[in-house]
Scaffold this active site. Sequence first.
Site, PDB file in Angstrom:
ATOM      1  N   ASP A 183       0.795  -1.320  -0.030  1.00 58.74           N
ATOM      2  CA  ASP A 183       0.059   0.028  -0.064  1.00 58.74           C
ATOM      3  C   ASP A 183       0.857   1.299   0.034  1.00 58.74           C
ATOM      4  OD1 ASP A 183      -2.260   1.500  -0.255  1.00 58.74           O
ATOM      5  OD2 ASP A 183      -2.617   1.449   2.009  1.00 58.74           O
ATOM      6  N   CYS A 233     -19.877 -14.206  -5.873  1.00 61.73           N
ATOM      7  CA  CYS A 233     -21.016 -13.368  -5.208  1.00 61.73           C
ATOM      8  C   CYS A 233     -22.373 -13.789  -5.612  1.00 61.73           C
ATOM      9  CB  CYS A 233     -20.882 -12.139  -5.721  1.00 61.73           C
ATOM     10  SG  CYS A 233     -19.247 -11.118  -4.808  1.00 61.73           S
ATOM     11  N   CYS A 260     -26.124 -12.167  -4.737  1.00 63.64           N
ATOM     12  CA  CYS A 260     -26.087 -11.322  -3.292  1.00 63.64           C
ATOM     13  C   CYS A 260     -25.630  -9.982  -3.582  1.00 63.64           C
ATOM     14  CB  CYS A 260     -25.007 -12.041  -2.475  1.00 63.64           C
ATOM     15  SG  CYS A 260     -24.854 -11.327  -0.855  1.00 63.64           S
ATOM     16  N   CYS A 307     -19.996  -2.585   4.658  1.00 65.54           N
ATOM     17  CA  CYS A 307     -20.133  -3.430   3.428  1.00 65.54           C
ATOM     18  C   CYS A 307     -19.292  -4.435   3.742  1.00 65.54           C
ATOM     19  CB  CYS A 307     -19.660  -2.736   2.178  1.00 65.54           C
ATOM     20  SG  CYS A 307     -17.669  -2.081   2.365  1.00 65.54           S
ATOM     21  N   CYS A 357     -20.930  -9.484   4.449  1.00 66.44           N
ATOM     22  CA  CYS A 357     -20.504 -10.426   3.582  1.00 66.44           C
ATOM     23  C   CYS A 357     -20.778 -11.739   3.991  1.00 66.44           C
ATOM     24  CB  CYS A 357     -19.240 -10.256   2.945  1.00 66.44           C
ATOM     25  SG  CYS A 357     -18.595 -11.565   1.726  1.00 66.44           S
TER      26      CYS A 357
END
Length: 368
Positions: A155, A209, A212, A265, A269
Amino acid sequence: MRDRPTGAGSDRASTISPATPPIDQLKRGLIEQAHALSFAAVGFASAAEDPLRARRLEQWLAEGHHGTMEWMEARADVRRSPNAMWPEARSVIALGMSYAPAVDPLALEGDPECARISVYAQGRDYHDVMKKALKALARWMVAQAPESQLKVFVDTAPVMEKPLGEAAGLGWQGKHTNMVSREHGNWLFLGAIYTTLPFVPDPPHEMNCGTCRACLDACPTDAFPAPHRLDARRCISYLTIEHKGPIPHEFRRAMGNRIYGCDDCLAVCPWNKFAQGAAVNKAFLPRAELSAPRLDELLALDDAGFRALFSGSPIKRIGRDRFVRNCLIAAGNSGNPALVETVRGLAGDPDPVVAEAAQWALAELADR
């Protein structure tokens, strides 16, 4: 987030020495060594450009969804692929460390006395922890293949860690654009090693996914204009960490008591159920004072107190003023009259953004 990458060896291309183990043997040993260094996931990808990945980046930037993160646009040409940064690179080693939380990240939602800090920032700074482990793995690689070159990243450079992680088979980018793993859910810190060694790529991970859309529906500020597309300008993580000025009024109430980042978010999951009991690096376990911090104590922080509290934390980089701005938004949303006097004391803060946030919070508390 933008400091210079570290590396081992020079930038010259190299051939593999006869003393170097066969590439498949080296790959197996590298995976074993990575696990010994607390990496939970390891995968291999090509360093060549992926045209689809490059087009998606160009579209995201063209739509202005990066907000004020100017560095994303400034080095977009290098972000296109590992070879754009380093033409001699032949392979990418994608690595992930788990930081799966032991408790529900949404447990403090609506708490009038406590603030919510994103799970990833409750322990030690992942930049430091992962870079130390990446450098150790790099030293092992150089010892095994002395004529190879490599560079390590976490990062800190124009590296697209999530798409590369997907290409290397670590998981897939979910509809919220974050990495999702079958074994670790959403909870992986990602790093990468670029190398001149010609590792055989792993198959990219397929999308899992289905229909969903839990992550999209959970977003408090509607930051997803469509699945797999994020408008950072509406994202609470962006607003509380990257955004430097006053937070737009349209998002303030939706922020609730989130003062650094947002896990909504991620937390919803369904794949997270497989991350329960995952081998989490102990460095990422939450500090007691950051797992449920009191708003009144955070609002009282001066610059010295802020630096002392967040020493060794990624939170430290945003500075006291931006942090207190966030806390004032949470105070205004709290409906807690016990905070009024503390907030009033900040209405004359030397920083105009802090002062404006305090005045807004006072008005909100009065209305409630």
